[in-house]
Write a protein that holds these residues in place. Sequence first.
Motif, mmCIF file in Angstrom:
data_model
loop_
_atom_site.group_PDB
_atom_site.id
_atom_site.type_symbol
_atom_site.label_atom_id
_atom_site.label_comp_id
_atom_site.label_asym_id
_atom_site.label_seq_id
_atom_site.Cartn_x
_atom_site.Cartn_y
_atom_site.Cartn_z
ATOM 1 N N ILE A 1 1.509 28.500 -30.399
ATOM 2 C CA ILE A 1 2.774 28.463 -29.689
ATOM 3 C C ILE A 1 2.724 27.395 -28.589
ATOM 4 N N GLY A 2 3.768 26.568 -28.521
ATOM 5 C CA GLY A 2 3.816 25.512 -27.526
ATOM 6 C C GLY A 2 3.032 24.269 -27.876
ATOM 7 N N SER A 3 2.531 24.184 -29.106
ATOM 8 C CA SER A 3 1.688 23.043 -29.483
ATOM 9 C C SER A 3 2.486 21.807 -29.865
ATOM 10 N N ALA B 1 11.425 37.198 -27.017
ATOM 11 C CA ALA B 1 10.499 36.812 -25.943
ATOM 12 C C ALA B 1 9.802 38.048 -25.385
ATOM 13 N N LYS B 2 10.567 39.124 -25.217
ATOM 14 C CA LYS B 2 9.988 40.364 -24.709
ATOM 15 C C LYS B 2 8.996 40.950 -25.714
ATOM 16 N N GLN C 1 2.783 25.233 -19.926
ATOM 17 C CA GLN C 1 3.974 24.643 -19.318
ATOM 18 C C GLN C 1 5.162 24.705 -20.268
ATOM 19 N N ARG C 2 4.938 24.365 -21.524
ATOM 20 C CA ARG C 2 6.014 24.356 -22.509
ATOM 21 C C ARG C 2 6.567 25.759 -22.751
ATOM 22 N N ILE C 3 5.678 26.735 -22.864
ATOM 23 C CA ILE C 3 6.116 28.114 -23.121
ATOM 24 C C ILE C 3 6.931 28.642 -21.957
ATOM 25 N N CYS C 4 6.471 28.394 -20.740
ATOM 26 C CA CYS C 4 7.188 28.867 -19.550
ATOM 27 C C CYS C 4 8.587 28.253 -19.485
ATOM 28 N N ALA C 5 8.673 26.958 -19.761
ATOM 29 C CA ALA C 5 9.959 26.266 -19.691
ATOM 30 C C ALA C 5 10.900 26.743 -20.787
ATOM 31 N N ARG C 6 10.370 26.999 -21.958
ATOM 32 C CA ARG C 6 11.208 27.387 -23.100
ATOM 33 C C ARG C 6 11.643 28.836 -23.046
ATOM 34 N N ALA D 1 2.433 33.602 -20.537
ATOM 35 C CA ALA D 1 2.195 32.541 -21.525
ATOM 36 C C ALA D 1 0.740 32.541 -21.972
ATOM 37 N N GLU D 2 -0.174 32.757 -21.026
ATOM 38 C CA GLU D 2 -1.590 32.790 -21.383
ATOM 39 C C GLU D 2 -1.905 33.971 -22.290
#
Length: 223
Positions: free
Chosen positions: A27-29, A82-83, A152-157, A165-166
């Motif tokens: 995810i986020g790659s 997301a939840k 960073q990408r996951i948090c923003a999206r 995210a971690e």
Amino acid sequence: MKYNRNQRELYERKDRAATAIGLTGGIGSGKTVATDALRDAGYRVIDADEISRELFAVGTDGERDILELFPQAEKCGKLDRAKLRVIISDDADARATLNKLTHPRIIAEVQKLLDGSQQPVVLSAPLLYETSLSRLCDATVCVYCPRRLRIQRICARDGVTPSDAERIIDSQISDAERATLSDYIVPSDVPLEDFVKEILDLFDAITAETDGDRDIKLEPDWE
């Protein structure tokens, strides 16, 4: 494209064009960017994420089945994906329960779409190895990205916290394991144009049918 990373693998399969190529990444790659670029370039894409969204969309039996198992993932009468990701990232048993429900349905749909295909197909799946979808592929490609950038990408999206995210990242197999299992690796922490070019060049090479040696020159220390 600079083949330094993948040239050995390309050279070794020089006369074996692939029909089904798995594309994966955590995810986020940047896997979605790669998937979209391949689709825009004319490749037929089977996207496991899209299949999952269709099978478990709002109002479907699939969504109702998930909400029956995870009522805490409900928001305004609908499944909040997301939840749900955060819930299963914290609980291995919950993750296994969800996978038991969703994976067989996704795999069956992918198999149906792959059957009888006469052209190269890209099978894009974040859980390519966890679901065993990799067994349907002639070759596999991993999009690799540093952890900090993925967070960073996951948090923003998704609007989640870095700690969430971690946890989501850690609920999947590690980048190292995913890369080790894959035939080819393409990093995404580069300018977008360079990343897309490398993806397209690599897939063109993997799917190329050749009568002789592919024009790939190995670096001296690779010979």
